[in-house]
Design an enzyme around this catalytic site. Structure first.
Site, PDB file in Angstrom:
ATOM      1  N   CYS A  48       0.943  -1.259  -0.124  1.00 45.47           N
ATOM      2  CA  CYS A  48      -0.080  -0.106  -0.055  1.00 45.47           C
ATOM      3  C   CYS A  48       0.766   1.143   0.085  1.00 45.47           C
ATOM      4  O   CYS A  48       2.027   1.160   0.830  1.00 45.47           O
ATOM      5  CB  CYS A  48      -0.819   0.027   1.156  1.00 45.47           C
ATOM      6  SG  CYS A  48      -1.769   1.440   1.377  1.00 45.47           S
ATOM      7  N   CYS A  51      -0.015   3.237   3.767  1.00 43.70           N
ATOM      8  CA  CYS A  51       0.430   2.826   4.849  1.00 43.70           C
ATOM      9  C   CYS A  51       1.671   1.641   4.908  1.00 43.70           C
ATOM     10  O   CYS A  51       2.146   1.336   6.077  1.00 43.70           O
ATOM     11  CB  CYS A  51      -0.677   2.340   5.791  1.00 43.70           C
ATOM     12  SG  CYS A  51      -1.135   0.460   5.078  1.00 43.70           S
ATOM     13  N   CYS A  97      -7.598  -1.063   0.980  1.00 46.15           N
ATOM     14  CA  CYS A  97      -6.220  -1.471   1.774  1.00 46.15           C
ATOM     15  C   CYS A  97      -7.001  -1.787   2.941  1.00 46.15           C
ATOM     16  O   CYS A  97      -7.499  -1.099   3.762  1.00 46.15           O
ATOM     17  CB  CYS A  97      -5.064  -0.641   2.105  1.00 46.15           C
ATOM     18  SG  CYS A  97      -4.035  -0.999   3.333  1.00 46.15           S
ATOM     19  N   CYS A 100      -5.682   0.388   6.285  1.00 44.21           N
ATOM     20  CA  CYS A 100      -5.607   1.826   6.555  1.00 44.21           C
ATOM     21  C   CYS A 100      -6.919   2.525   5.609  1.00 44.21           C
ATOM     22  O   CYS A 100      -7.373   3.722   5.520  1.00 44.21           O
ATOM     23  CB  CYS A 100      -4.526   2.705   6.033  1.00 44.21           C
ATOM     24  SG  CYS A 100      -4.139   2.794   4.042  1.00 44.21           S
ATOM     25  N   CYS A 120      -8.199  -5.006 -10.544  1.00 43.99           N
ATOM     26  CA  CYS A 120      -7.687  -3.768 -11.166  1.00 43.99           C
ATOM     27  C   CYS A 120      -7.249  -2.449 -10.486  1.00 43.99           C
ATOM     28  O   CYS A 120      -8.036  -1.941  -9.822  1.00 43.99           O
ATOM     29  CB  CYS A 120      -8.654  -3.455 -12.099  1.00 43.99           C
ATOM     30  SG  CYS A 120      -8.387  -2.156 -13.562  1.00 43.99           S
TER      31      CYS A 120
HETATM   32 FE    FE Z   1      -2.853   0.756   3.439  1.00 45.16          FE
END
Ligand code: FE
Length: 133
Positions: A48, A51, A97, A100, A120
């Site tokens: 990510c 985060c 995610c 976060c 995607c």
């Molecule tokens: Fe994240």
């Protein structure tokens, strides 16, 4: 869903680039074939960009022809959250995610074997970490 609320909007704005903020925190989309990773074939993990949580493995990446990095599965069951998204007059499944809550992209059911799924994902939502050998 409960996401880490450890950062305020103002903090995200200072951490992320304007383009990343627009996509990750405002559910934006980068233009196809413009991101860093749609044509990346290196071995490693995609984290990510907000985060740092590990989200996808290069082992599950495939060439979807869409111009966005595409994966047939997430790294594990705890990595990516999925949520119904009815914006823009469509019913889609949003990928977030799980740690976060940042927006990653969308999930479609027209992917390849073995899962038939297509995650995607915006390059701007990802940070690639090349495998060290
Ligand atoms: Fe994240």
């Amino acid at each position: 869903m409960n996401f880490d609320k450890t950062k305020t909007d103002a903090e995200w704005r200072t951490i992320l680039s304007p383009e990343q903020y627009r996509i990750l925190r405002e559910h934006g989309t980068e233009r196809a074939f413009t991101g860093a990773y749609w044509d990346n074939h290196e071995t490693g993990e995609y984290h990510c960009a907000a985060c740092g949580a590990a989200l996808f493995s290069s082992a599950a990446k495939f060439d979807s022809g869409t111009g966005w990095p595409s994966f047939y599965q997430a790294l594990n069951a705890d990595a990516v959250a999925e949520k119904t998204d009815t914006s823009h007059g469509m019913v889609r499944v949003e990928a977030l995610c799980r740690r976060c809550g940042s927006h990653l992209g969308h999930v479609f059911n027209d992917g390849p074997a073995p899962t038939g799924m297509r995650y995607c994902i915006n390059s701007a939502s990802l940070a690639f970490q090349k495998k060290q050998d």
